[in-house]
Design an enzyme around this catalytic site. Structure first.
Site, short mmCIF file in Angstrom:
data_model
loop_
_atom_site.label_atom_id
_atom_site.label_comp_id
_atom_site.label_asym_id
_atom_site.label_seq_id
_atom_site.Cartn_x
_atom_site.Cartn_y
_atom_site.Cartn_z
CG HIS A 105 -1.75 1.20 1.41
ND1 HIS A 105 -3.07 1.27 1.04
CD2 HIS A 105 -1.43 2.42 1.91
CE1 HIS A 105 -3.53 2.48 1.32
NE2 HIS A 105 -2.56 3.20 1.85
CD GLU A 106 2.20 3.64 3.56
OE1 GLU A 106 2.72 4.74 3.27
OE2 GLU A 106 1.01 3.53 3.89
CG HIS A 109 0.20 6.21 -0.66
ND1 HIS A 109 -0.94 6.81 -1.14
CD2 HIS A 109 -0.15 5.62 0.51
CE1 HIS A 109 -1.94 6.58 -0.28
NE2 HIS A 109 -1.49 5.85 0.72
CD GLU A 163 -5.01 6.18 2.16
OE1 GLU A 163 -4.96 4.98 2.47
OE2 GLU A 163 -3.99 6.88 2.09
ZN LIG Z 1 -2.47 5.17 2.30
#
Ligand SMILES: [Zn+2]
Length: 240
Positions: A105-106, A109, A163
């Site tokens: 997830h990171e 980004h 997100e």
């Molecule tokens: Zn996030």
């Protein structure tokens, strides 16, 4: 966007290096041992899959920093600078699949340059006054400028849209790297549980969570399950 990719990467690298040096001075930098080795394996496997989403990540100077502190947080700064805290791994008793879920997830980004977007917005609103000038050598120290930029890049909450995007890409990265994407759900459930009766973990202040996120992840699971099935699995995965 009001700041170039290259400039954001440069500022992020300065701030990341500053964080590394400070952790080293405080003797809370972890550079070996089982936790570090685990994270290294997981990050390498995820990084190997990033080419699916953009073709320049092979040139990124990927780095991994593990800090020994009771903090529930993790991040990936622009250009591939990953930070993990032992508190997140220990207090949530993370399995390898769950570490991969958070890290994926990171990394997502960073791949989608969400930090650059937030920094650009701050510049547009004149919230950031001296970053560009200081970074250009106008005045102030480069480290202060970079750390100010990092506040916008890493500390402000992401938009819901960003997100969702990071969730979807993170899920796919983990699945392709051989980590069970189902873990994205268990890890968010653990995160929510950890907030009960305490101040919320740092991670949740930048990643507002809740049932909506878990619902969306559940809907995406069938899409990435075939990728997980086909993927070569890591040996000796640690379960929680
Ligand atoms: Zn996030």
């Amino acid at each position: 966007m009001l700041i170039s990719s290259g400039e954001v990467d440069r500022l992020s690298a300065i701030s990341y290096n500053d964080q590394y040096q400070r952790a080293k001075e405080k003797q809370i930098l972890v550079t070996s041992g089982p936790d570090y080795d685990r994270l290294k394996v997981i990050s390498n496997r995820l990084i190997a899959q990033t080419g699916v989403f953009r073709d320049d990540t092979r040139q990124w100077k990927w780095q991994l920093t593990l800090i020994n502190a009771p903090i529930l947080n993790a991040s990936c700064a622009p250009g591939g600078k990953i930070t993990f805290y032992t508190g997140l791994i220990d207090q949530l008793n993370l399995s390898d699949d769950e570490v991969a879920a958070i890290m994926g997830h990171e990394i997502a980004h960073a791949l989608r340059e969400h930090g650059r977007e937030r920094l650009s917005q701050a510049i547009a609103q004149n919230a950031v006054t001296n970053i560009a000038l200081a970074a250009a050598g106008g005045y102030g120290s480069a480290i202060n400028a970079a750390n100010q930029a990092a506040q916008y890049i890493l500390v402000l909450p992401n938009s819901r849209q960003n997100e969702s995007e990071a969730d979807a890409i993170g899920l796919e990265l983990a699945a392709r790297a051989g980590y069970n994407p189902q873990a994205a759900i268990s890890v968010w459930q653990k995160m929510i549980k950890a907030t009960k009766g305490k101040s919320p973990p740092e991670f949740l202040s930048t990643h507002p969570s809740g049932e909506t996120r878990i619902e969306q992840l559940s809907e995406l699971l069938p899409v990435v399950q075939p990728l997980y099935k086909e993927a070569v699995k890591p040996l000796g995965k640690k379960s929680s």
